[in-house]
Write a protein that holds these residues in place. Structure first.
Motif, PDB file in Angstrom:
ATOM      1  N   LEU A 143      50.068  20.758  -3.110  1.00 51.49           N
ATOM      2  CA  LEU A 143      49.201  21.621  -3.911  1.00 51.49           C
ATOM      3  C   LEU A 143      48.593  20.866  -5.080  1.00 51.49           C
ATOM      4  O   LEU A 143      47.441  21.107  -5.460  1.00 51.49           O
TER       5      LEU A 143
ATOM      6  N   ALA B 159      44.549  20.183  -5.885  1.00 54.73           N
ATOM      7  CA  ALA B 159      43.951  20.561  -7.172  1.00 54.73           C
ATOM      8  C   ALA B 159      43.356  19.354  -7.906  1.00 54.73           C
ATOM      9  O   ALA B 159      42.859  19.508  -9.020  1.00 54.73           O
TER      10      ALA B 159
ATOM     11  N   GLN C 208      54.810  25.922   0.589  1.00 57.68           N
ATOM     12  CA  GLN C 208      53.526  25.887  -0.117  1.00 57.68           C
ATOM     13  C   GLN C 208      52.945  27.285  -0.262  1.00 57.68           C
ATOM     14  O   GLN C 208      52.473  27.668  -1.340  1.00 57.68           O
ATOM     15  N   ARG C 209      52.981  28.048   0.811  1.00 63.18           N
ATOM     16  CA  ARG C 209      52.443  29.411   0.766  1.00 63.18           C
ATOM     17  C   ARG C 209      53.215  30.259  -0.246  1.00 63.18           C
ATOM     18  O   ARG C 209      52.621  31.064  -0.976  1.00 63.18           O
TER      19      ARG C 209
ATOM     20  N   HIS D 240      48.817  19.394   3.689  1.00 59.06           N
ATOM     21  CA  HIS D 240      48.521  20.657   3.023  1.00 59.06           C
ATOM     22  C   HIS D 240      48.473  21.778   4.050  1.00 59.06           C
ATOM     23  O   HIS D 240      47.996  21.583   5.174  1.00 59.06           O
TER      24      HIS D 240
ATOM     25  N   GLU E 145      46.616  24.297   4.405  1.00 58.10           N
ATOM     26  CA  GLU E 145      45.284  24.707   4.854  1.00 58.10           C
ATOM     27  C   GLU E 145      44.385  23.507   5.154  1.00 58.10           C
ATOM     28  O   GLU E 145      43.605  23.538   6.106  1.00 58.10           O
TER      29      GLU E 145
ATOM     30  N   VAL F 165      52.106  29.310  -3.794  1.00 60.96           N
ATOM     31  CA  VAL F 165      50.792  29.877  -4.092  1.00 60.96           C
ATOM     32  C   VAL F 165      50.894  31.375  -4.348  1.00 60.96           C
ATOM     33  O   VAL F 165      50.205  31.922  -5.227  1.00 60.96           O
TER      34      VAL F 165
ATOM     35  N   ALA G  15      42.606  27.339  -9.022  1.00 57.49           N
ATOM     36  CA  ALA G  15      43.746  28.013  -8.390  1.00 57.49           C
ATOM     37  C   ALA G  15      45.081  27.387  -8.789  1.00 57.49           C
ATOM     38  O   ALA G  15      46.134  27.803  -8.299  1.00 57.49           O
ATOM     39  N   TRP G  16      45.053  26.417  -9.685  1.00 55.61           N
ATOM     40  CA  TRP G  16      46.264  25.678 -10.080  1.00 55.61           C
ATOM     41  C   TRP G  16      46.882  26.355 -11.311  1.00 55.61           C
ATOM     42  O   TRP G  16      46.605  26.009 -12.440  1.00 55.61           O
ATOM     43  N   THR G  17      47.730  27.340 -11.091  1.00 55.06           N
ATOM     44  CA  THR G  17      48.334  28.130 -12.175  1.00 55.06           C
ATOM     45  C   THR G  17      49.735  27.601 -12.487  1.00 55.06           C
ATOM     46  O   THR G  17      50.699  28.369 -12.574  1.00 55.06           O
ATOM     47  N   TYR G  18      49.839  26.312 -12.706  1.00 51.55           N
ATOM     48  CA  TYR G  18      51.135  25.634 -12.752  1.00 51.55           C
ATOM     49  C   TYR G  18      51.770  25.695 -14.134  1.00 51.55           C
ATOM     50  O   TYR G  18      51.097  25.566 -15.154  1.00 51.55           O
TER      51      TYR G  18
ATOM     52  N   LEU H 182      54.225  28.250  -9.862  1.00 45.16           N
ATOM     53  CA  LEU H 182      52.819  28.646  -9.905  1.00 45.16           C
ATOM     54  C   LEU H 182      52.699  30.154 -10.108  1.00 45.16           C
ATOM     55  O   LEU H 182      51.806  30.799  -9.584  1.00 45.16           O
TER      56      LEU H 182
END
Length: 380
Positions: free
Chosen positions: A235, A239, A48-49, A325, A327, A52, A199-202, A158
């Motif tokens: 993620l 979102a 996940q990290r 998730h 975080e 991102v 933050a969702w730049t998918y 992403l």
């Protein structure tokens, strides 16, 4: 080194999947709708990290790819679906829904146009039903529909560069998700100070299946790592991004999932289901609403997708997606009755365990009824 040729197998439902990413070190295959691709490569939290940070890509070769060619392709798709797509330019991305007569969601389509061909990216199990339906609706129009799933695989990112990305008519075949911002003609029911979609730049990028072995081999040299679908799902949930396969059932209308945000144009011309969309948005309320649930993780138990959501002794909804998730901890999306108290702590039975769940409102109970219709006083 792997062979440069494609390595394919057929997933349940008949669509092919590339197996090169499953051959990578640590790969664990997913199950259910995602059978045939990797669930993770050993540590979904780290993956996940990396996603991102823009240093990972996800094999989604179980997705479907259709094409529509011909000069009438965009006006034809526009006339049948919920989004305004007739004005798309080469390289533009959009999302649209095909609805039933009563406004229920039947198909979700991610569209990328290259100026000659409209590329339709869909969930794998939906590819053949959608192709057949579109083919039946061509009539005398200048359009041709084809299933290109056997030729092209989908890769999710992403921000990471995808090696060997396919091109068509000079356009890189990369669909950019419109979810981060409300397009013209859309409407958002969610009312947070900052929507988590910012933050969702998918993106979804197409790669020729014959090049998937090269993509897998080039990851290390390109500074990219593989991530599994579990990382991407976590993620997506964070979102508040709805998924056709996960969140939609036979009763779902777009309003319940806040899908007017990216996939519906409220002032375009008529299309099938448009009357329901307008009536619920202007005068009524959706009968159900999407919520994000923050789950009590003290028992290290995750609910199952499809599990009941309970308030007191009453079942008020169902879990649609669930993940851990990196975080937020254990989280889920659920569809609940509109009347469910937004401040109530809900319960999710998991075997002999009851998992407590705090709601984060996505679609509020007041969603809809946006038309300012004056009340007519009664005559005594």
């Amino acid at each position: 080194m792997r062979s440069a040729g494609p390595s394919l197998r057929t997933r349940r439902g008949g669509s092919p999947v590339s197996t090169e990413f499953l051959a990578l070190e640590g790969a664990v295959e997913a199950s259910g709708a995602d059978a045939g691709i990797a669930a993770h490569y050993g540590n979904p939290m780290v993956e996940q990290r990396s996603l991102v940070a823009g240093t990972a890509i996800v094999d989604l070769s179980n997705r479907g790819v259709l094409t529509v060619t011909g000069p009438d392709r965009l006006t034809w798709l526009d006339s049948m679906s919920s989004q305004s797509v007739r004005g798309m330019r080469p390289g533009d991305s959009a999302e649209t829904l095909l609805l039933g007569q009563t406004g229920r969601i039947e198909h979700d389509i991610r569209i990328l146009d290259d100026g000659v061909i409209a590329w339709l990216l869909v969930d794998g199990a939906d590819a053949e039903p959608l192709r057949a339906w579109l083919d039946s609706m061509r009539f005398m129009l200048r359009v041709e529909v084809a299933d290109r799933t056997a030729d092209f695989a989908t890769v999710g990112t992403l921000g990471a560069r995808v090696p060997s990305a396919a091109e068509s008519n000079g356009v890189v075949l990369a669909w950019r998700d419109p979810w981060p911002a409300v397009p013209r003609g859309g409407h958002q029911y969610a009312v947070p100070e900052e929507h988590p979609a910012s933050a969702w730049t998918y993106s979804e990028v197409l790669v020729e299946r014959s090049a998937m072995a090269s993509v897998a081999d080039e990851l290390v040299s390109a500074g990219i790592v593989p991530a599994g679908v579990l990382a991407l799902e976590a993620l997506r949930i964070a979102a508040w991004r709805p998924s056709f396969t996960a969140e939609v059932d036979e009763k779902t209308i777009p309003h319940e999932l806040d899908w007017l945000r990216s996939a519906v144009h409220l002032t375009k011309g008529c299309y099938r289901g448009q009357e329901t969309v307008a009536k619920v948005h202007n005068l009524g309320h959706p009968p159900r609403r999407l919520v994000m649930l923050h789950l009590d993780g003290s028992d290290a138990v995750l609910p199952l997708e499809g599990g009941d959501v309970v308030l007191g002794d009453t079942v008020v909804g169902r879990i649609t997606s669930v993940a851990r998730h990196f975080e937020l901890g254990p989280v889920a999306l659920a569809v609940v009755k509109r009347s469910t108290d937004p401040d109530a702590v809900l319960s999710i039975p998991v075997g002999d365990t009851i998992v407590a769940a705090a709601q984060e409102v996505i679609v509020p109970p007041t969603a809809g009824a946006v038309a300012d219709v004056p009340r007519i006083p009664r005559l005594r």
